[in-house]
Design an enzyme around this catalytic site. Structure first.
Site, PDB file in Angstrom:
ATOM      1  N   ASP A   1       0.735  -1.209  -0.063  1.00  0.00           N
ATOM      2  CA  ASP A   1      -0.069  -0.181  -0.089  1.00  0.00           C
ATOM      3  C   ASP A   1       0.954   1.343  -0.146  1.00  0.00           C
ATOM      4  O   ASP A   1       1.775   1.309   0.865  1.00  0.00           O
ATOM      5  CB  ASP A   1      -0.967   0.129   1.267  1.00  0.00           C
ATOM      6  CG  ASP A   1      -1.979  -0.985   1.191  1.00  0.00           C
ATOM      7  OD1 ASP A   1      -2.108  -1.833   0.332  1.00  0.00           O
ATOM      8  OD2 ASP A   1      -2.822  -1.287   2.269  1.00  0.00           O
TER       9      ASP A   1
ATOM     10  N   HIS B   1       5.149  -7.572  -0.503  1.00  0.00           N
ATOM     11  CA  HIS B   1       5.101  -8.802  -1.429  1.00  0.00           C
ATOM     12  C   HIS B   1       6.069  -8.748  -2.472  1.00  0.00           C
ATOM     13  O   HIS B   1       6.481  -7.616  -3.166  1.00  0.00           O
ATOM     14  CB  HIS B   1       3.537  -8.963  -1.737  1.00  0.00           C
ATOM     15  CG  HIS B   1       2.814  -9.196  -0.274  1.00  0.00           C
ATOM     16  ND1 HIS B   1       2.320 -10.561   0.062  1.00  0.00           N
ATOM     17  CD2 HIS B   1       2.513  -8.480   0.462  1.00  0.00           C
ATOM     18  CE1 HIS B   1       1.919  -9.986   1.282  1.00  0.00           C
ATOM     19  NE2 HIS B   1       1.810  -8.946   1.580  1.00  0.00           N
TER      20      HIS B   1
ATOM     21  N   SER C   1       7.847   3.587   5.479  1.00  0.00           N
ATOM     22  CA  SER C   1       9.136   3.829   4.703  1.00  0.00           C
ATOM     23  C   SER C   1       8.642   3.760   3.445  1.00  0.00           C
ATOM     24  O   SER C   1       7.769   4.328   2.867  1.00  0.00           O
ATOM     25  CB  SER C   1       9.998   2.505   5.120  1.00  0.00           C
ATOM     26  OG  SER C   1      11.320   3.167   4.797  1.00  0.00           O
TER      27      SER C   1
END
Length: 262
Positions: free
Chosen positions: A78, A131, A232
């Protein structure tokens, strides 16, 4: 010790401390309120079920859909797209108006000139796990120690940060046997960049360390690659004439289409 690292160690220590349940419940609810997090997307939904704030940071999503076409590259996280574009004369933009030389970020020859870059910013409210963006093999990993400056877009407009911060560079190969790079960048308060595939990367090093894999680490699109223990940035780099950018959104969710390899 660098002041940014010391502050990160203190905050991480507090985040990993389990307080008495009523206090922890209050802390978790305040975090959710401040960052406006929709807990219906996560397991468990109840913030009071997380024993520490760090457990809340690294919460799991209930469901993630990954586009099945083998050539489609999806967002690993995201994220807000803060910059993207062509790599010109081995320079890339951190954000509009701030560019840096690629070998100041990745300390070896990459042959990425005229390729494409995408910068993904994960805020403190976002899902903190990331991912595999496509079926891939990891052939080399480089851990680069550094400072832990904030990576918020407002900070990136003021100074170059990516080339100074702690980061882990993954040299990857796609199913068409071309190389691309996945760079996880640490930030203020980010005490750990956790990579799932190699326990050696969970250690803090004081110098640049490289691990090469005679047997590449194989991942399928959507496999959990790792996590940040706070918000981050993730930087993606593709070679010349390897990648077409398709995304039209400013914010992407994990699994959304970024582009395709060809």
């Amino acid at each position: 010790m660098n002041p940014s690292r010391l502050l990160s160690l203190i905050v991480v220590k507090l985040a990993k401390t389990p307080f008495p349940k009523p206090i922890q419940c209050f802390i978790n609810k305040m975090y959710i309120r401040v960052f406006n997090i929709d807990m219906s997307e996560f397991i468990p939904e109840d913030p009071c079920e997380y024993k520490t704030l760090n457990d809340l940071f690294i919460r799991h999503k209930k469901y993630i859909e990954f586009y099945e076409d083998d050539d489609i590259v999806v967002s690993p996280s995201d994220s807000m797209i803060i910059a993207d574009g062509e790599i010109e004369d081995n320079y890339v933009y951190q954000i509009k108006g701030k560019k840096y030389k690629l070998n100041d970020l990745i300390p070896y020859e990459t042959k990425l000139n005229r390729g494409y870059f995408i910068n993904l910013y994960l805020s403190p409210r976002d899902y903190h796990r990331f991912h595999a963006p496509i079926d891939m093999e990891i052939v080399k990993v480089t851990y680069i120690p550094g400072v832990l400056k904030p990576v918020k877009p407002t900070q990136l407009e003021k100074e170059l940060v990516f080339t100074k911060n702690k980061r882990i560079v993954l040299k990857c190969r796609d199913k068409k046997d071309r190389y691309f790079y996945f760079v996880a960048v640490g930030a203020m308060i980010v005490g750990k960049i956790h990579m799932n595939f190699d326990k050696r990367l969970q250690k803090d090093y004081s110098e640049i360390v490289t691990f090469e894999y005679n047997e590449p680490i194989k991942l399928k699109k959507g496999d959990e690659l790792g996590r940040f223990e706070f918000g981050s940035s993730i930087l993606l780099f593709f070679g010349s004439e390897h990648f077409k950018y398709l995304n039209q959104k400013d914010f992407v969710e994990v699994g959304d289409i970024l582009g395709e390899i060809y």
